[in-house]
Design an enzyme around this catalytic site. Structure first.
Site, PDB file in Angstrom:
ATOM      1  CB  CYS A   1     -39.350  46.957 -37.099  1.00  0.00           C
ATOM      2  SG  CYS A   1     -39.944  48.466 -36.322  1.00  0.00           S
TER       3      CYS A   1
ATOM      4  CB  CYS B   1      -0.925  -0.004   1.211  1.00  0.00           C
ATOM      5  SG  CYS B   1      -2.306  -1.170   1.066  1.00  0.00           S
TER       6      CYS B   1
ATOM      7  CB  CYS C   1     -27.278  52.517 -28.017  1.00  0.00           C
ATOM      8  SG  CYS C   1     -28.392  53.606 -27.102  1.00  0.00           S
TER       9      CYS C   1
END
Length: 517
Positions: A317, A166, A304
């Protein structure tokens, strides 16, 4: 702003590359008053590492080191500190890595608060010899729950014991998969103990030991502000440069690795002289955000009239409402919609004040976009040429061979083509970044000088490039002219870079962006 002397000292290559006095390498408390001096007695053995005795204003001092150079230095420092502290070399190495190899500060902190430093470094009590795998009666591994009486187990001095299999799997995962080496902790829960090299030697395979050493070297370089790995693929060299982060608005620290790769020490990108790192970052971000959509925006959007937000017309539009400020206006004339009544299709407001002001804003926006595209297109053109470096080199080598065969010139005599190719690529790389530099440059008297230098270099490069593309049978007759043009390109590049570097150093340039933000 730092003083001129402070700035000049940042370019000096005198300091030992392993010690960085201006870097905050603090690892404990109460060390703010410690004065760290370079140790000449442990300085890197660099008698074979030549530094040019003089440098141009756009050049910086630097040194290049191999992994072996760095490992040899580390071993030398570990041995010295180990002797002073009377500690095993593997424990000394952990302390030095914890202290980011700041030897002077480590020794002072260790002498003042030994137990605290050892604990924080992940060493704790250092008594006893190195641990060995052993069998322990009644043991059960907390990781795999194995309790075989013949099970080999391992524990460091912290006492957290696991089976060897391990432990090995844990270390292999850390080293191979996670790329960790210098700060691998004990697998025990909440344990701060660092796995030393002797424990690791007992547990891992030879191939992982090699990987472990490579990672230790990489960690050392990454811990030092004055060292960086060369970013070229598969390059193993590290470059030492004493330029500090605070100086990057006043110089472009281009270094050249032993592998031949030039890069900026400040940001590790390819050489981007004459543009400072901050401008390069802003330019690349702008290109990423703007270049792919710039043409579409130019054709399909307007701003804008009130808040200048970009608006896309997505229907027939002409009555537009800004989503940001809710301003209503006419798409045709940009005038206030309320002035149009219900007769928008008979719009005749072109000369009205509201529409005129809006058109001014629109014109300014278009002008801004056109200005960006002007610089971007020229930048991209030279960038594309830079991407063909490899093809240019291969083409050059082929031409040199053909010229040698057809003209009777020796291999040495056809080297003018290789030199022309290298200068051509180098100048194109510089020209590419002059356009990013120019985009952010404010209009002052110096700007005109810069643009003249830019124009002269670009004209020289185009002339050399045109000669370079001539048929092989004509190249022998162009040898002298190409050599002259190659030298002229080099000269014009130096003039441009010295001019920009000198004015960067004195903060004479004015930019339309903040380099410190």
């Amino acid at each position: 702003m730092d003083s001129e002397d402070d700035f000049n000292s940042a370019q000096s290559g005198e300091d030992d590359f392993m010690e960085d006095p201006d870097t905050d390498n603090s690892f404990g408390e109460d060390e703010s008053d410690v004065d760290i001096d370079d140790d000449a007695d442990i300085a890197f053995d660099s008698q074979d590492k030549d530094i040019k005795p003089t440098k141009k204003s756009y050049e910086v001092d630097f040194m290049v080191y191999s992994p072996e150079d760095i490992q040899n230095y580390q071993s030398k420092v570990i041995d010295e500190v180990s002797t002073i502290l009377g500690m095993p070399s593997e424990s000394t190495a952990i302390l030095l890595r914890y202290a980011r190899w700041n030897k002077e500060r480590l020794l002072e902190q260790y002498m003042d608060k030994q137990e605290e430093v050892l604990e924080e470094a992940g060493l704790g009590d250092e008594q006893g010899g190195p641990p060995r795998p052993q069998k322990v009666e009644g043991f059960m591994c907390d990781i795999c729950a194995e309790d075989d009486p013949d099970l080999q187990t391992f524990a460091m001095k912290c006492g957290h014991r696991f089976c060897v299999d391990c432990y090995r799997h844990y270390l292999a995962t850390k080293i191979k998969d996670e790329g960790e080496a210098a700060r691998i902790k004990c697998p025990g829960s909440d344990c701060n103990r660092i796995v030393d090299s002797k424990s690791l030697d007992v547990l891992v395979t030879e191939d992982l030991k090699d990987r472990y050493q490579v990672l230790l070297t990489r960690t050392y370089v990454e811990d030092k502000d004055n060292l960086k790995w060369c970013p070229a693929p598969n390059c193993e060299y590290a470059v030492d440069c004493s330029v500090k982060q605070r100086d990057l608005t006043r110089l472009v620290p281009t270094v050249v690795c032993n592998c031949g790769h030039p890069f900026c020490f400040g940001c590790s990108l390819n050489d981007h002289q004459p543009a400072p790192c901050a401008l390069v970052k802003k330019w690349l971000k702008k290109c990423e955000d703007d270049s792919e959509t710039a043409n579409w925006i130019s054709a399909n959007t307007k701003e804008c009239p009130k808040c200048q937000s970009t608006i896309e017309k997505n229907g027939g539009c002409n009555h537009m409402t800004c989503r940001k400020c809710r301003h209503e206006f006419c798409w045709m004339c940009m005038g206030v919609w309320s002035e149009h009544g219900t007769s928008w299709y008979n719009c005749n407001r072109y000369e009205e004040k509201s529409g005129h002001e809006a058109r001014d804003a629109q014109a300014k926006s278009r002008q801004s976009l056109e200005r960006y595209l002007h610089y971007y297109n020229r930048y991209a053109n030279h960038e594309q040429s830079a991407k063909l470096d490899k093809d240019i080199y291969l083409k050059t080598e082929k031409k040199m061979t053909q010229l040698q065969t057809s003209s009777g010139l020796s291999w040495i005599e056809v080297q003018f083509l290789e030199q022309a190719s290298q200068v051509l690529q180098q100048c194109r790389q510089t020209l590419k970044w002059t356009y990013a530099f120019a985009y952010y440059l404010a209009r002052i008297n110096l700007t005109e000088i810069f643009e003249e230098n830019q124009k002269d270099l670009e004209m020289a490069v185009e002339n050399l490039s045109e000669m370079f593309e001539k048929p092989v049978e004509q190249l022998a007759d162009l040898k002298v002219e190409m050599m002259d043009k190659t030298a002229y390109c080099k000269k014009r590049r130096i003039i441009l870079l010295e001019d920009t570097a000198d004015n960067l150093k004195t903060s004479a340039w004015q930019f339309n962006v903040d380099l410190t933000s």
